[in-house]
Design an enzyme around this catalytic site. Structure first.
Site, PDB file in Angstrom:
ATOM      1  N   HIS A 140       0.874  -1.190   0.000  1.00 53.31           N
ATOM      2  CA  HIS A 140       0.000   0.000   0.000  1.00 53.31           C
ATOM      3  C   HIS A 140       0.909   1.238   0.000  1.00 53.31           C
ATOM      4  O   HIS A 140       1.738   1.401  -0.892  1.00 53.31           O
ATOM      5  CB  HIS A 140      -0.928  -0.114   1.218  1.00 53.31           C
ATOM      6  CG  HIS A 140      -2.075   0.829   1.258  1.00 53.31           C
ATOM      7  ND1 HIS A 140      -2.422   1.668   0.246  1.00 53.31           N
ATOM      8  CD2 HIS A 140      -2.996   1.072   2.245  1.00 53.31           C
ATOM      9  CE1 HIS A 140      -3.493   2.378   0.578  1.00 53.31           C
ATOM     10  NE2 HIS A 140      -3.852   2.046   1.805  1.00 53.31           N
ATOM     11  N   HIS A 174      -2.418  -2.457  -9.724  1.00 58.06           N
ATOM     12  CA  HIS A 174      -3.401  -1.846  -8.834  1.00 58.06           C
ATOM     13  C   HIS A 174      -4.648  -2.709  -8.822  1.00 58.06           C
ATOM     14  O   HIS A 174      -5.005  -3.285  -9.846  1.00 58.06           O
ATOM     15  CB  HIS A 174      -3.741  -0.420  -9.313  1.00 58.06           C
ATOM     16  CG  HIS A 174      -4.334   0.410  -8.236  1.00 58.06           C
ATOM     17  ND1 HIS A 174      -5.675   0.394  -7.945  1.00 58.06           N
ATOM     18  CD2 HIS A 174      -3.756   1.247  -7.344  1.00 58.06           C
ATOM     19  CE1 HIS A 174      -5.901   1.212  -6.934  1.00 58.06           C
ATOM     20  NE2 HIS A 174      -4.753   1.733  -6.543  1.00 58.06           N
ATOM     21  N   ASP A 202       2.772   5.312  -6.818  1.00 61.95           N
ATOM     22  CA  ASP A 202       4.021   5.201  -6.063  1.00 61.95           C
ATOM     23  C   ASP A 202       5.257   5.046  -6.934  1.00 61.95           C
ATOM     24  O   ASP A 202       6.374   5.074  -6.435  1.00 61.95           O
ATOM     25  CB  ASP A 202       3.945   4.003  -5.099  1.00 61.95           C
ATOM     26  CG  ASP A 202       2.954   4.262  -3.988  1.00 61.95           C
ATOM     27  OD1 ASP A 202       2.969   5.376  -3.450  1.00 61.95           O
ATOM     28  OD2 ASP A 202       2.171   3.360  -3.665  1.00 61.95           O
TER      29      ASP A 202
HETATM   30  N1  CMC Z   1       4.786  -7.080 -10.178  1.00 61.73           N
HETATM   31  C1  CMC Z   1       4.681  -8.310 -10.750  1.00 61.73           C
HETATM   32  N2  CMC Z   1       3.530  -8.996 -10.826  1.00 61.73           N
HETATM   33  C2  CMC Z   1       2.434  -8.429 -10.311  1.00 61.73           C
HETATM   34  C3  CMC Z   1       2.473  -7.150  -9.716  1.00 61.73           C
HETATM   35  C4  CMC Z   1       3.711  -6.474  -9.661  1.00 61.73           C
HETATM   36  N3  CMC Z   1       3.786  -5.260  -9.112  1.00 61.73           N
HETATM   37  N4  CMC Z   1       1.237  -6.823  -9.268  1.00 61.73           N
HETATM   38  C5  CMC Z   1       0.450  -7.866  -9.593  1.00 61.73           C
HETATM   39  N5  CMC Z   1       1.177  -8.836 -10.228  1.00 61.73           N
HETATM   40  C6  CMC Z   1       0.686 -10.098 -10.790  1.00 61.73           C
HETATM   41  C7  CMC Z   1       0.411 -11.103  -9.698  1.00 61.73           C
HETATM   42  O1  CMC Z   1       1.547 -11.913  -9.466  1.00 61.73           O
HETATM   43  C8  CMC Z   1      -0.746 -11.877 -10.278  1.00 61.73           C
HETATM   44  O2  CMC Z   1      -0.233 -12.762 -11.265  1.00 61.73           O
HETATM   45  P1  CMC Z   1      -0.896 -14.227 -11.448  1.00 61.73           P
HETATM   46  O3  CMC Z   1      -2.285 -13.962 -11.929  1.00 61.73           O
HETATM   47  O4  CMC Z   1      -0.017 -14.919 -12.431  1.00 61.73           O
HETATM   48  O5  CMC Z   1      -0.864 -14.878 -10.087  1.00 61.73           O
HETATM   49  C9  CMC Z   1      -1.561 -10.811 -11.020  1.00 61.73           C
HETATM   50  O6  CMC Z   1      -0.601  -9.810 -11.385  1.00 61.73           O
HETATM   51  C10 CMC Z   1      -2.663 -10.196 -10.185  1.00 61.73           C
HETATM   52  O7  CMC Z   1      -2.072  -9.703  -8.976  1.00 61.73           O
HETATM   53  P2  CMC Z   1      -2.794  -9.662  -7.580  1.00 61.73           P
HETATM   54  O8  CMC Z   1      -1.757  -9.679  -6.501  1.00 61.73           O
HETATM   55  O9  CMC Z   1      -3.857 -10.708  -7.532  1.00 61.73           O
HETATM   56  O10 CMC Z   1      -3.518  -8.240  -7.650  1.00 61.73           O
HETATM   57  P3  CMC Z   1      -4.096  -7.432  -6.433  1.00 61.73           P
HETATM   58  O11 CMC Z   1      -5.196  -6.611  -6.976  1.00 61.73           O
HETATM   59  O12 CMC Z   1      -4.396  -8.318  -5.287  1.00 61.73           O
HETATM   60  O13 CMC Z   1      -2.852  -6.519  -5.992  1.00 61.73           O
HETATM   61  C11 CMC Z   1      -1.351  -4.741  -5.731  1.00 61.73           C
HETATM   62  C12 CMC Z   1      -2.755  -5.164  -6.238  1.00 61.73           C
HETATM   63  C13 CMC Z   1      -1.247  -3.215  -5.857  1.00 61.73           C
HETATM   64  C14 CMC Z   1      -1.205  -5.110  -4.249  1.00 61.73           C
HETATM   65  C15 CMC Z   1      -0.257  -5.431  -6.596  1.00 61.73           C
HETATM   66  O14 CMC Z   1      -0.382  -5.032  -7.951  1.00 61.73           O
HETATM   67  C16 CMC Z   1       1.149  -5.162  -6.073  1.00 61.73           C
HETATM   68  O15 CMC Z   1       1.613  -5.885  -5.198  1.00 61.73           O
HETATM   69  N6  CMC Z   1       1.843  -4.111  -6.611  1.00 61.73           N
HETATM   70  C17 CMC Z   1       3.156  -3.744  -6.094  1.00 61.73           C
HETATM   71  C18 CMC Z   1       2.991  -2.920  -4.825  1.00 61.73           C
HETATM   72  C19 CMC Z   1       2.511  -1.520  -5.115  1.00 61.73           C
HETATM   73  O16 CMC Z   1       3.015  -0.845  -6.011  1.00 61.73           O
HETATM   74  N7  CMC Z   1       1.528  -1.056  -4.316  1.00 61.73           N
HETATM   75  C20 CMC Z   1       1.000   0.294  -4.428  1.00 61.73           C
HETATM   76  C21 CMC Z   1      -0.421   0.309  -4.906  1.00 61.73           C
HETATM   77  S1  CMC Z   1      -0.944   1.952  -5.409  1.00 61.73           S
HETATM   78  C22 CMC Z   1      -0.900   2.912  -3.965  1.00 61.73           C
HETATM   79  C23 CMC Z   1      -1.973   2.541  -3.032  1.00 61.73           C
HETATM   80  O17 CMC Z   1      -3.115   2.927  -3.242  1.00 61.73           O
HETATM   81  O18 CMC Z   1      -1.655   1.868  -2.034  1.00 61.73           O
END
Ligand code: CMC
Length: 428
Positions: A267, A306, A362
Site C-alpha cells: 500500500h 493496482h 508510487d
Molecule cells: N509485479 C509483478 N507482478 C504483479 C504485480 C507487480 N507489481 N502486481 C500484480 N502482479 C501479478 C500477480 O503476481 C498476479 O499474477 P498471477 O495472476 O499470475 O498470479 C496478477 O498480477 C494479479 O495480482 P494480484 O496480486 O492478484 O492483484 P491485487 O489486486 O491483489 O494486488 C497490488 C494489487 C497493488 C497489491 C499489486 O499489484 C502489487 O503488489 N503491486 C506492487 C505494490 C505496489 O506498487 N503497491 C501500491 C499500490 S498503489 C498505492 C496505493 O493505493 O496503495
C-alpha cells in the site's frame, strides 16, 4: 419497473426475487436462500473484498478501466492544476469547493491547530533515534486520543469538526518531528505565515544558522503530490479507518490503525519499496535481468499494478510531469533512467500487458521525494499526511450513515468438529 435478480436454487427447486439497486444486490437478501430448515442461509465468500461494496459513498469516483479519478465529481487533473491541498481537503471533507471566506476560515483553523501539545512532543522524544518515522507517526496519532478525550463524542458535530481541524493541522508537525528526531535535531515550530507545504518544508529543513527559504517550485510540486494522495475510495487503509471507526472509537485511534495499514509495502509503503528496488537494480543495463526475475515470481515490480486501475493510474501521469519540473530545480535524479527503462520494457512485455499492470502513484513519487532530499523512510509518511483528509472524510461519512453498523465480516468455519478436552498427561 423495479430491477430484480431471479435466483433458482437447484438444491430445493425454489426461486427467489432479489432487488437490484444501484447495480448491487444486498448480501443479506441471500440469507433467505436455504437448503433446509437448519440452514442459516446463503452467504457470499469474498476474501480481500474483490467484489463487495461495503458502503454507499459520495466522496471519490474511480473508473479503473478508463483511468478516471474524481474527488466529489471534480477530475483529479483539474484539481492538480488549479487547486491547493488545503482547498482540496476542504472539498473532500465538506463536499463542495469553498468560497474565499470559507477557505480563509478553514486555513485559519488549520493554522491555529498546527502545534503539538508539549506532552506529545516529550512522548516523541522517547523513540529511538533510528525508529522508522512511519512507526513514530502512527503511534503519535494514536497517542493524541489520550490528549483529546473530547474526541470520543463522535456524534457531536462541533467535536468532530475540531478533531478534523486538529488532525489535518497536526500531521505535518508530527511527520516533521519524526524526521527531526531521526537526525537528532530539535523540532522547528510551525510557521503560520507559510503555506501548508511551505510550512512543512520549513519545519523539516530550517536550521539554527539560516532561515529556510522555501523554493516555490518545490512547494507547488509537494502541494500537487498531496492533492493526488488525498483520497482513493475504499482502499486498505480507508477500509481500516471505517472498520475501526465503526466501533465508535475516537478518530485518532481509528486513524492510527489506518496509518498502520498504509505502512505496508503493498500500500503506502510501496513508494519506499520502489526507491529501494531502483537502488538495488543500480543500472539501466540490469533492468532486463530484474524484469526476468519478477516474471519468474521472485519478487514484484514495486510501483506497478493496482486492484482497481487496469490502465495507467491517472495520478502517475501527473506525477511524471511534476517530476520534470522538480528535476529542473534539483537536478535530474539518476534513478529516473532506471525507472523509465523499467516502464518501457514492462509496458511492452506480455506478462505485464496481459495482467494489465501499469505504473501506479508510487512509481514516480519517490523519485521526486528523493530529489527534494527526503529520506526514503519518510515517503510513506508523506502519503499519510495527504491521506489524512481522505481518511477523516470517509470516517465522517461512515459516522453519519444510518445504514452503517459495527463492521463484522462472517467466516466459513473449516476447523475441527466438537471434541472433548484431554488433560496434558493423557495426550500422546
Ligand atoms: N509485479 C509483478 N507482478 C504483479 C504485480 C507487480 N507489481 N502486481 C500484480 N502482479 C501479478 C500477480 O503476481 C498476479 O499474477 P498471477 O495472476 O499470475 O498470479 C496478477 O498480477 C494479479 O495480482 P494480484 O496480486 O492478484 O492483484 P491485487 O489486486 O491483489 O494486488 C497490488 C494489487 C497493488 C497489491 C499489486 O499489484 C502489487 O503488489 N503491486 C506492487 C505494490 C505496489 O506498487 N503497491 C501500491 C499500490 S498503489 C498505492 C496505493 O493505493 O496503495
Amino acid at each position: 419497473m423495479a430491477e430484480t435478480l431471479t435466483i433458482t436454487d437447484n438444491r430445493t427447486g425454489k426461486q427467489y426475487e432479489v432487488p437490484v439497486t444501484d447495480g448491487v444486490i444486498r448480501a443479506t437478501d441471500l440469507r433467505q436462500v436455504k437448503s433446509g430448515p437448519d440452514d442459516p442461509g446463503l452467504m457470499t465468500y469474498d476474501p480481500a473484498f474483490m467484489n463487495t461494496a461495503s458502503c454507499r459513498s459520495r466522496i471519490t469516483f474511480i473508473d479503473g478501466d478508463k483511468g478516471i479519478l474524481e474527488y466529489r465529481g471534480y477530475p483529479i487533473e483539474q484539481l492538480a492544476e488549479g487547486s491547493s491541498y488545503l482547498e482540496t481537503a476542504y472539498l473532500i471533507v465538506v463536499g463542495e469547493l469553498p468560497t474565499s471566506d470559507q477557505l480563509e476560515s478553514w486555513k485559519g483553523a488549520i493554522t491555529r491547530h498546527a502545534a503539538l501539545p508539549e506532552n506529545i512532543e516529550k512522548l516523541m522524544e522517547g523513540f529511538q533515534q533510528d525508529a522508522h518515522p512511519m512507526g513514530v507517526f502512527l503511534s503519535t496519532v494514536g497517542a493524541l486520543s489520550t490528549y483529546y478525550p473530547d474526541a470520543k463524542h463522535i456524534s457531536d458535530e462541533q467535536s468532530r469538526s475540531t478533531q478534523i481541524h486538529r488532525l489535518i493541522a497536526k500531521v505535518p508537525t508530527i511527520a516533521a518531528y519524526a524526521y527531526r528526531h531521526g537526525i537528532g535535531q530539535p523540532l522547528n515550530q510551525p510557521d503560520g505565515n507559510l503555506s501548508f507545504t511551505g510550512n512543512f518544508l520549513s519545519m523539516l529543513f530550517q536550521t539554527k544558522e539560516a532561515k529556510y527559504k522555501v523554493n516555490p517550485v518545490l512547494e507547488k510540486a509537494l502541494d500537487v503530490l498531496f492533492i493526488l494522495h488525498v483520497d482513493h475510495e475504499q482502499n486498505c487503509s480507508t477500509s481500516a479507518m471505517r472498520g475501526i471507526g465503526s466501533s465508535q472509537v475516537d478518530p485518532y485511534s481509528a486513524m492510527a490503525g489506518a496509518a498502520a495499514a498504509l505502512y505496508g509495502p503493498l500500500h503506502g509503503g510501496a513508494n519506499e519499496a520502489v526507491l529501494r528496488m531502483l537502488n538495488e537494480i543500480g543500472h539501466v543495463d540490469k533492468v532486463p535481468a530484474f524484469i526476468k526475475r519478477v516474471k519468474a515470481g521472485e519478487g514484484r515490480l514495486m510501483g506497478f499494478g493496482h486492484r482497481v486501475y487496469k490502465s495507467y493510474d491517472p495520478r502517475a501521469k501527473i506525477i511524471k510531469r511534476t517530476a520534470d519540473e522538480v528535476f529542473e530545480v534539483t537536478g535530474r535524479n539518476p534513478l529516473l533512467d532506471i525507472a523509465l527503462e523499467l516502464e518501457r520494457i514492462a509496458l511492452q512485455d506480455d506478462y505485464f500487458v496481459s495482467r494489465k499492470l501499469y505504473p501506479n502513484v508510487d512509481f514516480y513519487s519517490g523519485l521526486i521525494y528523493e530529489a527534494m532530499k527526503f529520506p526514503v523512510t519518510m515517503f510513506p509518511v508523506m502519503f499519510a499526511i495527504a491521506r489524512t483528509s481522505g481518511w477523516i472524510a470517509q470516517w465522517q461519512e461512515m459516522v453519519l450513515d444510518s445504514e452503517q453498523k459495527i463492521s463484522r465480516p462472517r467466516q466459513i468455519y473449516l476447523g475441527s468438529a466438537r471434541r472433548d478436552y484431554v488433560t496434558i498427561a493423557k495426550r500422546t
